[in-house]
Design a protein around this motif. Sequence first.
Motif, PDB file in Angstrom:
ATOM      1  N   VAL A  34       0.806  -1.223   0.000  1.00 12.10           N
ATOM      2  CA  VAL A  34       0.000   0.000   0.000  1.00 12.10           C
ATOM      3  C   VAL A  34       0.836   1.268   0.000  1.00 12.10           C
ATOM      4  O   VAL A  34       0.403   2.288  -0.533  1.00 12.10           O
ATOM      5  N   LEU A  35       2.013   1.211   0.584  1.00 17.36           N
ATOM      6  CA  LEU A  35       2.801   2.446   0.681  1.00 17.36           C
ATOM      7  C   LEU A  35       3.192   2.991  -0.697  1.00 17.36           C
ATOM      8  O   LEU A  35       3.550   4.150  -0.825  1.00 17.36           O
ATOM      9  N   LYS A 142       8.807  -1.319  15.349  1.00 14.22           N
ATOM     10  CA  LYS A 142       9.557  -0.071  15.255  1.00 14.22           C
ATOM     11  C   LYS A 142      11.009  -0.345  14.853  1.00 14.22           C
ATOM     12  O   LYS A 142      11.567   0.334  13.984  1.00 14.22           O
ATOM     13  N   GLU A 143      11.590  -1.367  15.499  1.00 14.89           N
ATOM     14  CA  GLU A 143      12.982  -1.717  15.183  1.00 14.89           C
ATOM     15  C   GLU A 143      13.155  -2.095  13.714  1.00 14.89           C
ATOM     16  O   GLU A 143      14.188  -1.846  13.109  1.00 14.89           O
ATOM     17  N   ARG A 144      12.128  -2.714  13.153  1.00 12.92           N
ATOM     18  CA  ARG A 144      12.223  -3.126  11.754  1.00 12.92           C
ATOM     19  C   ARG A 144      11.787  -2.047  10.770  1.00 12.92           C
ATOM     20  O   ARG A 144      11.686  -2.301   9.575  1.00 12.92           O
ATOM     21  N   ASN A 150       9.551   7.584   8.266  1.00 12.24           N
ATOM     22  CA  ASN A 150       9.905   7.066   6.931  1.00 12.24           C
ATOM     23  C   ASN A 150       9.784   5.549   6.842  1.00 12.24           C
ATOM     24  O   ASN A 150      10.752   4.827   6.604  1.00 12.24           O
ATOM     25  N   ILE A 151       8.568   5.079   7.033  1.00  9.55           N
ATOM     26  CA  ILE A 151       8.316   3.640   7.086  1.00  9.55           C
ATOM     27  C   ILE A 151       8.710   2.958   5.777  1.00  9.55           C
ATOM     28  O   ILE A 151       8.287   3.371   4.702  1.00  9.55           O
ATOM     29  N   TYR A 158       4.415   6.930  11.164  1.00  8.23           N
ATOM     30  CA  TYR A 158       3.286   6.464  11.967  1.00  8.23           C
ATOM     31  C   TYR A 158       3.691   6.070  13.368  1.00  8.23           C
ATOM     32  O   TYR A 158       4.774   5.548  13.599  1.00  8.23           O
ATOM     33  N   GLU A 159       2.769   6.339  14.300  1.00  4.77           N
ATOM     34  CA  GLU A 159       3.014   6.067  15.713  1.00  4.77           C
ATOM     35  C   GLU A 159       1.796   5.350  16.300  1.00  4.77           C
ATOM     36  O   GLU A 159       0.662   5.712  15.955  1.00  4.77           O
ATOM     37  N   ILE A 160       2.033   4.368  17.140  1.00  6.11           N
ATOM     38  CA  ILE A 160       0.904   3.714  17.831  1.00  6.11           C
ATOM     39  C   ILE A 160       1.152   3.741  19.325  1.00  6.11           C
ATOM     40  O   ILE A 160       2.236   3.382  19.786  1.00  6.11           O
ATOM     41  N   GLU A 161       0.160   4.191  20.072  1.00  8.07           N
ATOM     42  CA  GLU A 161       0.290   4.262  21.524  1.00  8.07           C
ATOM     43  C   GLU A 161      -0.779   3.375  22.165  1.00  8.07           C
ATOM     44  O   GLU A 161      -1.895   3.292  21.654  1.00  8.07           O
TER      45      GLU A 161
END
Lengths: 413, 152
Positions: A34-35, A142-144, A150-151, A158-161
């Motif tokens: 999708v990106l 996140k590490e990957r 810059n995914i 993107y961030e998920i909390e």
Amino acid sequence: MEENIILTKHINKINPMAIDDYIKVNGYEALKKVLKDDPLNIIKEIKESALRGRGGAAFNTGIKMESVYNEKETDKYVICNADEGEPGNFKDRYLMENNPHQLIEGIIIAGYAVGSTKAHIYIRGEYDKSKNILMHALKEAKERGFLGSNIIGSNFNYEIEIFSGMGSYVCGEETALIESIEGKVGRPRIKPPFPTVKGLFDKPTLLNNVETLSNIPYIVLNGGSKYASIGTESSKGTMLISLSGNVKRSGVFEVPFGTSIKYIIGVLGETTFEKIKMIQLGGPSGPIIPLEMVDLKIDIDAMRKSNLSIGSGAIIVIDNHFNMFEILRKNIRFFEHESCGKCTPCREGIRQIRYILSLFVNNLANQSDLAMLEELTHYISETSFCGLGQAATNSVASTLKYFRSEYEMRIKK
Amino acid sequence: MDIKKIIEEKGKKPENAIQILKEVQKINNYKYLSSPQIKIIADELGLSESKIVSLLSFYTLITEKYRGKYVIQICTNVSCYVNGSNNIVKEFEKELGIKMGETTSDGLFTLEYTSCIGCCNIAPAIRIGNKKFGELTPQKIQAIISKCRENL
Ligand SMILES: Cc1cc2nc3c(=O)[nH]c(=O)nc-3n(C[C@H](O)[C@H](O)[C@H](O)COP(=O)(O)O)c2cc1C
Ligand code: SF4
């Protein structure tokens, strides 16, 4: 039915704590795909899949995504509803604990599609293990480079909390949940405006259930039409069933829509039918049906036509040595305890229902109590402010219909 | 950890009150918030104490009620009920010599009801701290209580 398994396909085959296991089974391939694509194409696929929300209301997910996409604000949020507060449901826990990356990938794709840069997962306070597994999975993602800036080399961030719930059922309701993330007492807001327009911090918000979002990677990789080839006319794809109660084999089972309750209890639950008296669908907010209706098929619209619903997919089987009024009183006590107190029909009416049910439990009810019960169930469901009050009396209403003679038998002559 | 430090960490804003209360409750081993603690949080966030208390009374996982070292939460929702949760309640009450809602005089155990803990597949189930136990029978309860006592 192997080909009809989507969400649970890799469960027990992959280690939920190892991102490489997920990557090996095509994990994060949907995100990569999708990106490079226009967000509108993702929404088009989701619409084509006809995916409907699995949090209970069964709203069309693609249409919801499109509404958020169309909002012009720069700040938008995604919220994953992992509150799973309805007793008898444990399928979201099952998904989070066994395949957390499937959910995370679904959330990131949804975020990209609607133009958001941040998501919150609102998880039940009682789900310590699910929370720890998700936190570990987020760290790995996140590490990957699947989360953060810059995914995978794109310019998408993107961030998920994770936000822990604090033990309140009404906070599963979308606007109460938003109030709760904002640090307030979780009482529902008036709708409209819907969260898609004014949600978290008054910004457009896409709010979906864990299971709904977990379906997204499959739809993106395999196409909406492939997904829509499973199920029935009104209900596409599969649904996770949380089977419990008096069954030999309880657990979470993934079935295509159109599967009968008889098959779920008898074949998947390995249970014989002689002793079954009642089957509660969806949890305390759902109807109770008699064994004679066990051929009923899981189908959102067909069930709605008969005033039935399976909510988030719970099926609770109850044997004939349990007193129906005792079960009803348990359901009602749950809502009495969880009512947020904002509106009178729910706050006061549910208490009255519990009182009348106690009369039935003790064989002290008379004809006018029955009439009052009938009127109150109707009144509360019609006039309550939110879904809690509106659904609280479903179990009573359904037994008034299907188990009428039990009420009449207990009326003082 | 010090309360003020927790507040700094979570962000000194009223909207973080719930998360701050949850963290501070951990100081008391997840059990409850004391009134001096509530006062400090209210002052720091610029909220009234009654506002904090309204949050505590709405959310069942944060509380100002004193509770024992081990809070035993028993689920009695329908799936657990039809699998014998009433007998589990009776057995705990008998073994500990207290009623539901009470705390033993040595401050070790509190008995509570809980909403569904998503363990209907292993009903009847209970939760102690962040651990869950399922497929319980009255016989298993003795062992659970002794285990808690040993872990002192
Ligand atoms: C009292 C109440 C409790 C609810 N609890 C939940 C819940 O625990 N999880 C959930 O996904 N939806 C819950 N819902 C439904 C949400 O309001 C919302 O419709 C849903 O999360 C939307 O996601 P979906 O479209 O993917 O189903 C609840 C609704 C009400 C009225
Ligand atoms: S229906 Fe019940 S839970 Fe919903 S707003 Fe009214 S009092 Fe609150």
